[in-house]
Design a protein around this motif. Structure first.
Motif, PDB file in Angstrom:
ATOM      1  N   LEU A 340       0.826  -1.193   0.000  1.00 46.57           N
ATOM      2  CA  LEU A 340       0.000   0.000   0.000  1.00 46.57           C
ATOM      3  C   LEU A 340       0.868   1.254   0.000  1.00 46.57           C
ATOM      4  O   LEU A 340       1.962   1.267   0.581  1.00 46.57           O
ATOM      5  CB  LEU A 340      -0.894   0.021   1.236  1.00 46.57           C
ATOM      6  CG  LEU A 340      -1.730  -1.232   1.502  1.00 46.57           C
ATOM      7  CD1 LEU A 340      -2.343  -1.183   2.891  1.00 46.57           C
ATOM      8  CD2 LEU A 340      -2.802  -1.390   0.435  1.00 46.57           C
ATOM      9  N   LEU A 341       0.390   2.315  -0.630  1.00 44.69           N
ATOM     10  CA  LEU A 341       1.021   3.638  -0.661  1.00 44.69           C
ATOM     11  C   LEU A 341       2.393   3.627  -1.319  1.00 44.69           C
ATOM     12  O   LEU A 341       3.245   4.476  -1.032  1.00 44.69           O
ATOM     13  CB  LEU A 341       1.122   4.236   0.750  1.00 44.69           C
ATOM     14  CG  LEU A 341      -0.187   4.408   1.526  1.00 44.69           C
ATOM     15  CD1 LEU A 341       0.066   5.169   2.820  1.00 44.69           C
ATOM     16  CD2 LEU A 341      -1.246   5.125   0.697  1.00 44.69           C
ATOM     17  N   THR A 342       2.617   2.700  -2.231  1.00 48.00           N
ATOM     18  CA  THR A 342       3.908   2.645  -2.924  1.00 48.00           C
ATOM     19  C   THR A 342       4.141   3.884  -3.775  1.00 48.00           C
ATOM     20  O   THR A 342       5.290   4.295  -3.990  1.00 48.00           O
ATOM     21  CB  THR A 342       3.976   1.403  -3.822  1.00 48.00           C
ATOM     22  OG1 THR A 342       2.863   1.427  -4.735  1.00 48.00           O
ATOM     23  CG2 THR A 342       3.915   0.122  -3.016  1.00 48.00           C
ATOM     24  N   GLU A 343       3.052   4.502  -4.235  1.00 48.26           N
ATOM     25  CA  GLU A 343       3.198   5.650  -5.132  1.00 48.26           C
ATOM     26  C   GLU A 343       3.776   6.880  -4.432  1.00 48.26           C
ATOM     27  O   GLU A 343       4.291   7.796  -5.080  1.00 48.26           O
ATOM     28  CB  GLU A 343       1.841   6.003  -5.762  1.00 48.26           C
ATOM     29  CG  GLU A 343       0.869   6.761  -4.869  1.00 48.26           C
ATOM     30  CD  GLU A 343       0.162   5.913  -3.832  1.00 48.26           C
ATOM     31  OE1 GLU A 343      -0.761   6.431  -3.184  1.00 48.26           O
ATOM     32  OE2 GLU A 343       0.527   4.734  -3.667  1.00 48.26           O
ATOM     33  N   ARG A 344       3.740   6.924  -3.103  1.00 48.78           N
ATOM     34  CA  ARG A 344       4.246   8.088  -2.379  1.00 48.78           C
ATOM     35  C   ARG A 344       5.763   8.061  -2.208  1.00 48.78           C
ATOM     36  O   ARG A 344       6.382   9.085  -1.931  1.00 48.78           O
ATOM     37  CB  ARG A 344       3.577   8.186  -1.005  1.00 48.78           C
ATOM     38  CG  ARG A 344       2.085   8.476  -1.082  1.00 48.78           C
ATOM     39  CD  ARG A 344       1.486   8.571   0.324  1.00 48.78           C
ATOM     40  NE  ARG A 344       2.050   9.677   1.084  1.00 48.78           N
ATOM     41  CZ  ARG A 344       1.539  10.910   1.110  1.00 48.78           C
ATOM     42  NH1 ARG A 344       0.452  11.194   0.397  1.00 48.78           N
ATOM     43  NH2 ARG A 344       2.097  11.854   1.848  1.00 48.78           N
ATOM     44  N   GLN A 345       6.367   6.882  -2.323  1.00 50.59           N
ATOM     45  CA  GLN A 345       7.823   6.724  -2.235  1.00 50.59           C
ATOM     46  C   GLN A 345       8.377   7.369  -0.962  1.00 50.59           C
ATOM     47  O   GLN A 345       9.291   8.193  -0.991  1.00 50.59           O
ATOM     48  CB  GLN A 345       8.500   7.300  -3.481  1.00 50.59           C
ATOM     49  CG  GLN A 345       8.108   6.571  -4.761  1.00 50.59           C
ATOM     50  CD  GLN A 345       8.843   7.085  -5.983  1.00 50.59           C
ATOM     51  OE1 GLN A 345       9.167   8.263  -6.090  1.00 50.59           O
ATOM     52  NE2 GLN A 345       9.109   6.196  -6.927  1.00 50.59           N
ATOM     53  N   GLU A 346       7.803   6.952   0.172  1.00 50.97           N
ATOM     54  CA  GLU A 346       8.239   7.454   1.467  1.00 50.97           C
ATOM     55  C   GLU A 346       8.611   6.285   2.383  1.00 50.97           C
ATOM     56  O   GLU A 346       8.063   5.189   2.263  1.00 50.97           O
ATOM     57  CB  GLU A 346       7.137   8.289   2.125  1.00 50.97           C
ATOM     58  CG  GLU A 346       6.830   9.569   1.389  1.00 50.97           C
ATOM     59  CD  GLU A 346       5.832  10.439   2.136  1.00 50.97           C
ATOM     60  OE1 GLU A 346       6.274  11.462   2.694  1.00 50.97           O
ATOM     61  OE2 GLU A 346       4.638  10.110   2.141  1.00 50.97           O
ATOM     62  N   ARG A 347       9.522   6.550   3.295  1.00 49.83           N
ATOM     63  CA  ARG A 347       9.871   5.583   4.326  1.00 49.83           C
ATOM     64  C   ARG A 347       8.844   5.709   5.453  1.00 49.83           C
ATOM     65  O   ARG A 347       8.627   6.795   5.987  1.00 49.83           O
ATOM     66  CB  ARG A 347      11.280   5.860   4.858  1.00 49.83           C
ATOM     67  CG  ARG A 347      12.386   5.545   3.876  1.00 49.83           C
ATOM     68  CD  ARG A 347      13.708   6.171   4.299  1.00 49.83           C
ATOM     69  NE  ARG A 347      14.117   5.756   5.641  1.00 49.83           N
ATOM     70  CZ  ARG A 347      14.856   4.678   5.912  1.00 49.83           C
ATOM     71  NH1 ARG A 347      15.260   3.890   4.916  1.00 49.83           N
ATOM     72  NH2 ARG A 347      15.208   4.390   7.146  1.00 49.83           N
ATOM     73  N   TYR A 348       8.253   4.581   5.832  1.00 44.61           N
ATOM     74  CA  TYR A 348       7.198   4.606   6.846  1.00 44.61           C
ATOM     75  C   TYR A 348       7.738   3.991   8.138  1.00 44.61           C
ATOM     76  O   TYR A 348       8.214   2.858   8.153  1.00 44.61           O
ATOM     77  CB  TYR A 348       5.970   3.844   6.351  1.00 44.61           C
ATOM     78  CG  TYR A 348       5.357   4.478   5.130  1.00 44.61           C
ATOM     79  CD1 TYR A 348       4.594   5.639   5.232  1.00 44.61           C
ATOM     80  CD2 TYR A 348       5.553   3.937   3.862  1.00 44.61           C
ATOM     81  CE1 TYR A 348       4.042   6.227   4.111  1.00 44.61           C
ATOM     82  CE2 TYR A 348       5.004   4.525   2.736  1.00 44.61           C
ATOM     83  CZ  TYR A 348       4.251   5.670   2.861  1.00 44.61           C
ATOM     84  OH  TYR A 348       3.703   6.262   1.748  1.00 44.61           O
TER      85      TYR A 348
END
Length: 376
Positions: A340-348
């Motif tokens: 999920l949320l791969t399109e944001r390219q952020e470290r969670y």
């Protein structure tokens, strides 16, 4: 909203073709973004690490550099909370997780985990303090991991209260001290269980065993940074960073040995083997492992109703993987996975469930964000 049937067919079919069996290794993963609404609650936080909701709806957020922040009525309060103890902010060290005492409404106690000491002599510490809405007072240490190390990596640091009001604390192996994960006289590479005042909790598996730390709940871990519990069954899940490959999700049982570094599905960062074995009698196999690594950093067992298809599943934040991994569970069996949320390219870094069933996610960045996830 996506139903479970939408993404399960491909992983299950591929598993049959490959004749794979538990534990669930890296299967083809569906990437879905369109059904999630992302709302930014706050930004500009220095590596936010942990979060907890207050009974009045306020949200407390730790910053790894050593600050505790408050989000109230959807706005970040400008001034940090006073009274936070000094932390070792070096390497992977800093201020880590936060948890409210189960009786917070009457005792106002919060718990913080952090790296304490110097670069050459440090450990993971847990303190508790009174929170009056603006500052911490009566700060007292309830747990210090032993022995000290001279590395600034693999501290663990996640906190979780159990229904009996005992506290789970996850710990790392100190990186260069990985052999200590198999040593019951050391807290390194362990999950421990203590009372709310810091004593070894009743029922711990090694209480009274000569040479063993009485607070140890499980051992043979590398760096546990995710802990979650299924409230219906009581099952405790933990995730941990592998080396190069070999990240794991495990079902945690008291007294069990989870193998590190004797068995692993990963290799050293140089590519050299750490162990030639990934299975051994008397050592537990992971529920899920990932090769290559996704760097799992936290985890929640979802019980809400907003994302109905996710109920009863594990949601894992990933640093290197830059996504949130959903592990679809049915009666404890892994049925599939979804990114999920791969399109944001952020470290969670962290994920928690809000009282209304939405999800709060922290991004790992010097200008980190606090995000709220709801269905579109």
């Amino acid at each position: 909203m996506v139903t479970k049937k939408f993404f399960l067919k491909a992983p299950i079919f591929s598993c049959l073709l490959l004749a794979c069996s538990p534990p669930a290794a890296s299967l083809p993963i569906a990437a879905v973004q369109s059904h999630i609404k992302v709302t930014e609650l706050a930004s500009g936080l220095a590596y936010p690490w942990g979060a907890a909701f207050l009974p009045d709806g306020g949200l407390l957020v730790t910053e790894r550099e050593g600050r505790l922040r408050l989000i109230r009525d959807g706005q970040l309060v400008e001034a940090p909370i006073n009274g936070v103890p000094a932390v070792l902010n070096h390497g992977q060290g800093g201020l880590f997780d936060i948890a409210l005492h189960p009786d917070f409404a009457t005792n106002a106690l919060i718990y913080l985990s952090f790296a304490q000491g110097t670069k050459n002599a440090n450990h993971t510490r847990v303190v508790r303090a009174k929170f009056d809405g603006q500052a911490l007072t009566q700060v007292e240490t309830v747990f210090d991991a032993v022995p000290e190390r001279d590395t600034q990596a693999h501290f663990g640091g996640r906190l979780l209260f159990l229904p009996d009001k005992s506290l789970i604390v996850t710990l790392g192996d100190g990186y260069t001290y990985r052999h200590k994960a198999q040593d019951l006289s050391s807290d390194l590479g362990k999950i421990v269980r203590i009372t709310d005042t810091g004593k070894a909790a009743s029922g711990n598996p090694f209480l009274g065993q000569a040479g063993a730390r009485p607070e140890i709940w499980s051992y043979g871990h590398r760096n546990v940074q995710g802990i979650a519990r299924d409230p219906a069954t009581g099952t405790l899940y933990a995730n941990e960073h592998g080396p190069k490959g070999g990240d794991e999700v495990n079902v945690i049982q008291p007294g069990k040995n989870y193998g590190w570094p004797v068995i692993t599905y990963g290799v050293d960062y140089s590519g050299a083997p750490i162990s030639l074995e990934n299975k051994k009698a008397g050592m537990e196999q992971p529920l899920v492992y990932w090769v290559p690594s996704i760097a799992p950093s936290s985890m929640v067992f979802y019980t809400g109703d907003l994302f109905k298809a996710w109920k009863g599943d594990l949601l894992v934040t990933a640093l290197a993987g830059q996504h949130i991994r959903r592990i679809d569970l049915e009666a404890g069996t892994v049925m599939g996975q979804e990114s999920l949320l791969t399109e944001r390219q952020e470290r969670y870094r962290d994920i928690i469930q809000a009282p209304d069933g939405s999800l709060i996610v922290l991004t790992d960045d010097p200008e980190g964000k606090v995000l709220r996830l709801t269905p579109k």
